[in-house]
Design a protein around this motif. Structure first.
Motif, PDB file in Angstrom:
ATOM      1  N   MET A   1       0.849  -1.164  -0.031  1.00 56.28           N
ATOM      2  CA  MET A   1      -0.086  -0.107  -0.056  1.00 56.28           C
ATOM      3  C   MET A   1       0.856   1.237   0.148  1.00 56.28           C
ATOM      4  SD  MET A   1      -2.988   0.953  -0.155  1.00 56.28           S
ATOM      5  CE  MET A   1      -3.824  -0.583   0.426  1.00 56.28           C
ATOM      6  N   LYS A   2       0.575   2.199  -0.783  1.00 52.60           N
ATOM      7  CA  LYS A   2       1.399   3.372  -0.830  1.00 52.60           C
ATOM      8  C   LYS A   2       1.235   4.047   0.407  1.00 52.60           C
ATOM      9  CE  LYS A   2       0.592   3.811  -6.034  1.00 52.60           C
ATOM     10  NZ  LYS A   2       0.136   4.684  -6.959  1.00 52.60           N
ATOM     11  N   ARG A   3       2.502   4.607   0.660  1.00 54.23           N
ATOM     12  CA  ARG A   3       2.551   5.421   1.885  1.00 54.23           C
ATOM     13  C   ARG A   3       1.600   6.484   1.959  1.00 54.23           C
ATOM     14  NH1 ARG A   3       8.054   8.993   3.552  1.00 54.23           N
ATOM     15  NH2 ARG A   3       7.107   9.908   5.421  1.00 54.23           N
ATOM     16  N   LEU A   4       1.231   7.298   0.766  1.00 52.93           N
ATOM     17  CA  LEU A   4       0.225   8.441   0.791  1.00 52.93           C
ATOM     18  C   LEU A   4      -0.991   8.059   1.328  1.00 52.93           C
ATOM     19  CD1 LEU A   4      -0.424  11.191  -0.134  1.00 52.93           C
ATOM     20  CD2 LEU A   4      -0.842  10.424  -2.356  1.00 52.93           C
ATOM     21  N   LEU A   5      -1.620   6.683   1.125  1.00 55.19           N
ATOM     22  CA  LEU A   5      -2.829   6.166   1.358  1.00 55.19           C
ATOM     23  C   LEU A   5      -2.932   6.171   2.866  1.00 55.19           C
ATOM     24  CD1 LEU A   5      -3.780   3.376  -0.861  1.00 55.19           C
ATOM     25  CD2 LEU A   5      -4.726   5.378  -0.751  1.00 55.19           C
ATOM     26  N   PHE A   6      -1.669   5.707   3.785  1.00 59.70           N
ATOM     27  CA  PHE A   6      -1.578   5.846   5.236  1.00 59.70           C
ATOM     28  C   PHE A   6      -1.554   7.168   5.686  1.00 59.70           C
ATOM     29  CE2 PHE A   6      -0.339   4.466   9.173  1.00 59.70           C
ATOM     30  CZ  PHE A   6       0.557   5.203   9.811  1.00 59.70           C
ATOM     31  N   LEU A   7      -0.803   8.123   5.211  1.00 65.29           N
ATOM     32  CA  LEU A   7      -0.874   9.507   5.660  1.00 65.29           C
ATOM     33  C   LEU A   7      -2.444   9.957   5.548  1.00 65.29           C
ATOM     34  CD1 LEU A   7       2.696  10.850   4.354  1.00 65.29           C
ATOM     35  CD2 LEU A   7       1.934   9.947   6.430  1.00 65.29           C
ATOM     36  N   LEU A   8      -2.841   9.888   4.306  1.00 61.20           N
ATOM     37  CA  LEU A   8      -4.348  10.651   4.295  1.00 61.20           C
ATOM     38  C   LEU A   8      -5.062  10.072   5.328  1.00 61.20           C
ATOM     39  CD1 LEU A   8      -4.536  10.618   0.405  1.00 61.20           C
ATOM     40  CD2 LEU A   8      -4.183  12.607   1.943  1.00 61.20           C
ATOM     41  N   PHE A   9      -5.129   8.626   5.523  1.00 59.10           N
ATOM     42  CA  PHE A   9      -6.180   8.110   6.506  1.00 59.10           C
ATOM     43  C   PHE A   9      -5.706   8.389   7.917  1.00 59.10           C
ATOM     44  CE2 PHE A   9      -8.816   4.828   7.795  1.00 59.10           C
ATOM     45  CZ  PHE A   9      -8.323   4.412   9.181  1.00 59.10           C
ATOM     46  N   LEU A  82      -0.543  -0.899   7.025  1.00 59.43           N
ATOM     47  CA  LEU A  82       0.181  -0.160   7.976  1.00 59.43           C
ATOM     48  C   LEU A  82       1.738  -0.689   8.113  1.00 59.43           C
ATOM     49  CD1 LEU A  82      -2.776   0.561  10.499  1.00 59.43           C
ATOM     50  CD2 LEU A  82      -1.991   1.967   8.565  1.00 59.43           C
ATOM     51  N   PHE A  83       1.694  -2.334   8.163  1.00 66.04           N
ATOM     52  CA  PHE A  83       2.787  -2.852   8.531  1.00 66.04           C
ATOM     53  C   PHE A  83       3.681  -2.647   7.111  1.00 66.04           C
ATOM     54  CE2 PHE A  83       4.870  -7.289   8.810  1.00 66.04           C
ATOM     55  CZ  PHE A  83       5.728  -6.669   9.634  1.00 66.04           C
ATOM     56  N   VAL A  84       3.339  -2.502   6.018  1.00 66.65           N
ATOM     57  CA  VAL A  84       4.370  -2.046   4.922  1.00 66.65           C
ATOM     58  C   VAL A  84       4.953  -0.609   5.044  1.00 66.65           C
ATOM     59  CG1 VAL A  84       4.370  -1.161   2.502  1.00 66.65           C
ATOM     60  CG2 VAL A  84       3.245  -3.506   3.146  1.00 66.65           C
ATOM     61  N   TYR A  85       3.829   0.368   5.701  1.00 63.49           N
ATOM     62  CA  TYR A  85       4.591   1.603   6.161  1.00 63.49           C
ATOM     63  C   TYR A  85       5.568   1.554   6.886  1.00 63.49           C
ATOM     64  CZ  TYR A  85       4.585   6.423   7.815  1.00 63.49           C
ATOM     65  OH  TYR A  85       5.070   7.405   8.492  1.00 63.49           O
ATOM     66  N   ALA A  86       5.291   0.946   8.026  1.00 60.22           N
ATOM     67  CA  ALA A  86       6.412   0.881   9.140  1.00 60.22           C
ATOM     68  C   ALA A  86       7.739   0.075   8.651  1.00 60.22           C
ATOM     69  CB  ALA A  86       5.812  -0.121  10.295  1.00 60.22           C
ATOM     70  N   LYS A  87       7.616  -1.151   7.866  1.00 55.79           N
ATOM     71  CA  LYS A  87       8.511  -1.359   7.307  1.00 55.79           C
ATOM     72  C   LYS A  87       9.633  -0.610   6.484  1.00 55.79           C
ATOM     73  CE  LYS A  87       7.182  -5.256   5.953  1.00 55.79           C
ATOM     74  NZ  LYS A  87       7.078  -6.813   5.386  1.00 55.79           N
ATOM     75  N   SER A 170       5.871  13.604   8.237  1.00 54.55           N
ATOM     76  CA  SER A 170       4.473  13.260   7.814  1.00 54.55           C
ATOM     77  C   SER A 170       3.630  14.580   8.217  1.00 54.55           C
ATOM     78  CB  SER A 170       3.690  12.211   9.077  1.00 54.55           C
ATOM     79  OG  SER A 170       3.547  13.012  10.275  1.00 54.55           O
ATOM     80  N   PRO A 171       2.380  14.361   7.570  1.00 49.77           N
ATOM     81  CA  PRO A 171       1.522  16.131   7.846  1.00 49.77           C
ATOM     82  C   PRO A 171       1.202  16.388   9.071  1.00 49.77           C
ATOM     83  CG  PRO A 171       0.408  14.012   6.464  1.00 49.77           C
ATOM     84  CD  PRO A 171       1.593  13.303   7.108  1.00 49.77           C
ATOM     85  N   PHE A 172       1.622  15.581  10.279  1.00 53.30           N
ATOM     86  CA  PHE A 172       1.411  15.954  11.687  1.00 53.30           C
ATOM     87  C   PHE A 172       2.792  16.154  12.212  1.00 53.30           C
ATOM     88  CE2 PHE A 172       1.694  11.663  12.403  1.00 53.30           C
ATOM     89  CZ  PHE A 172       0.802  10.906  11.492  1.00 53.30           C
ATOM     90  N   GLY A 173       3.878  16.301  11.539  1.00 48.67           N
ATOM     91  CA  GLY A 173       5.227  16.378  12.055  1.00 48.67           C
ATOM     92  C   GLY A 173       5.966  15.044  12.015  1.00 48.67           C
ATOM     93  N   ALA A 174       7.062  15.282  12.330  1.00 46.12           N
ATOM     94  CA  ALA A 174       8.116  14.127  12.302  1.00 46.12           C
ATOM     95  C   ALA A 174       7.708  13.133  13.370  1.00 46.12           C
ATOM     96  CB  ALA A 174       9.618  14.473  12.811  1.00 46.12           C
ATOM     97  N   VAL A 175       7.810  11.630  12.882  1.00 46.08           N
ATOM     98  CA  VAL A 175       7.412  10.548  13.755  1.00 46.08           C
ATOM     99  C   VAL A 175       8.778   9.570  13.361  1.00 46.08           C
ATOM    100  CG1 VAL A 175       5.131  11.087  13.589  1.00 46.08           C
ATOM    101  CG2 VAL A 175       6.269   9.528  11.723  1.00 46.08           C
ATOM    102  N   ASP A 176       8.783   8.549  14.372  1.00 46.67           N
ATOM    103  CA  ASP A 176       9.883   7.619  14.091  1.00 46.67           C
ATOM    104  C   ASP A 176       9.395   6.477  14.006  1.00 46.67           C
ATOM    105  OD1 ASP A 176       9.156   6.414  16.718  1.00 46.67           O
ATOM    106  OD2 ASP A 176      10.334   7.576  17.767  1.00 46.67           O
ATOM    107  N   GLY A 177      10.151   5.207  13.899  1.00 47.87           N
ATOM    108  CA  GLY A 177       9.854   3.900  13.419  1.00 47.87           C
ATOM    109  C   GLY A 177       8.835   3.302  14.637  1.00 47.87           C
ATOM    110  N   TYR A 178       9.092   3.558  15.679  1.00 46.63           N
ATOM    111  CA  TYR A 178       8.346   3.187  16.911  1.00 46.63           C
ATOM    112  C   TYR A 178       6.908   3.525  16.698  1.00 46.63           C
ATOM    113  CZ  TYR A 178       7.188   1.627  21.733  1.00 46.63           C
ATOM    114  OH  TYR A 178       6.572   1.106  23.083  1.00 46.63           O
ATOM    115  N   HIS A 179       6.889   4.915  16.281  1.00 47.05           N
ATOM    116  CA  HIS A 179       5.312   5.448  16.385  1.00 47.05           C
ATOM    117  C   HIS A 179       4.508   4.675  15.132  1.00 47.05           C
ATOM    118  CE1 HIS A 179       6.540   9.407  18.034  1.00 47.05           C
ATOM    119  NE2 HIS A 179       6.547   8.568  18.907  1.00 47.05           N
ATOM    120  N   ALA A 180       5.441   4.386  14.014  1.00 47.23           N
ATOM    121  CA  ALA A 180       4.742   3.497  12.913  1.00 47.23           C
ATOM    122  C   ALA A 180       4.305   2.108  13.233  1.00 47.23           C
ATOM    123  CB  ALA A 180       5.982   3.415  11.767  1.00 47.23           C
ATOM    124  N   LEU A 181       5.071   1.611  14.143  1.00 50.75           N
ATOM    125  CA  LEU A 181       4.497  -0.006  14.659  1.00 50.75           C
ATOM    126  C   LEU A 181       3.358   0.357  15.774  1.00 50.75           C
ATOM    127  CD1 LEU A 181       8.036  -1.559  14.927  1.00 50.75           C
ATOM    128  CD2 LEU A 181       6.190  -2.109  13.237  1.00 50.75           C
TER     129      LEU A 181
END
Length: 206
Positions: A1-9, A82-87, A170-181
């Motif tokens: 899944m494209k990263r953009l879809l995750f961010l928009l969601f 979401l897992f694809v985005y995190a990886k 991200s649209p809401f600021g910098a985030v890290d890999g832990y946040h992605a998971l």
């Protein structure tokens, strides 16, 4: 899944937390907390759908609202995206020099995702079928548990330093890999709350 879809969601559910953030980031949690949160959210979902009948799973409070079956389908089909985005976040080169850019705490992520006063519309690709796939809660939970194995193995094999040292924008600021998971179980928690709202409807089958 494209990263953009995750961010928009996620943007519409998390952006409001930025306004409430202090200049200093909040407490950061460890791997045990992350794994425990996955289990907590799974258990809460299991408890929420335990013993529900076909009619209860299919009930909609309005034609444009989701049923519990649709919520379950959405949770299960969204987690791989979401897992694809995190990886992807964790596959990038470490950039620990940007850790100071992260103003959102772990609790901000959870609170933002589970704030049901802010509604998010899923993309078409992540929207469930009109009738909902699941007619049995146990089947849905079995599918979710099976699907999560690779995800949990990935977390166990990845150090917290590796998670924290991958910063992305991200649209809401910098985030890290832990946040992605962390987004993943928080997303489950969000829709478990939605299921409880459905069950509280006065017309919900008893």
């Amino acid at each position: 899944m494209k990263r953009l879809l995750f961010l928009l969601f996620t943007a519409c559910t998390l952006a409001h937390t930025v306004m409430a953030q202090s200049a200093a980031p909040g407490a950061q949690h460890d791997k045990a907390f992350l794994l425990d949160y996955y289990q907590q959210t799974f258990d809460a979902l299991a408890k929420s759908v335990e013993g529900l009948s076909d009619a209860q799973l299919a009930f909609k409070s309005a034609p444009d609202r989701w049923s519990i079956s649709q919520c379950l389908e959405h949770i299960i089909q969204t987690e791989p995206a979401l897992f694809v985005y995190a990886k992807k976040t964790l596959e990038q080169q470490p950039n620990p020099e940007r850790r100071g850019d992260v103003k959102m705490s772990d609790d901000d992520v959870i609170n933002g995702m589970t704030d049901r006063s802010f509604k998010a519309k899923a993309s078409e690709e992540l929207s469930p079928k009109e009738a909902g796939t699941y007619t049995n809660g146990k089947t849905a939970l079995k599918d979710l548990k099976k699907q999560r194995k690779a995800l949990l193995d990935f977390i166990k094999e990845t150090s917290v330093d590796d998670m924290r040292n991958r910063i992305t924008d991200s649209p809401f600021g910098a985030v890290d890999g832990y946040h992605a998971l962390l987004y993943i179980p928080a997303h489950t928690a969000r829709h478990t709350l939605q299921i409880e709202e459905i069950k509280a409807d006065p017309n919900f089958p008893r």
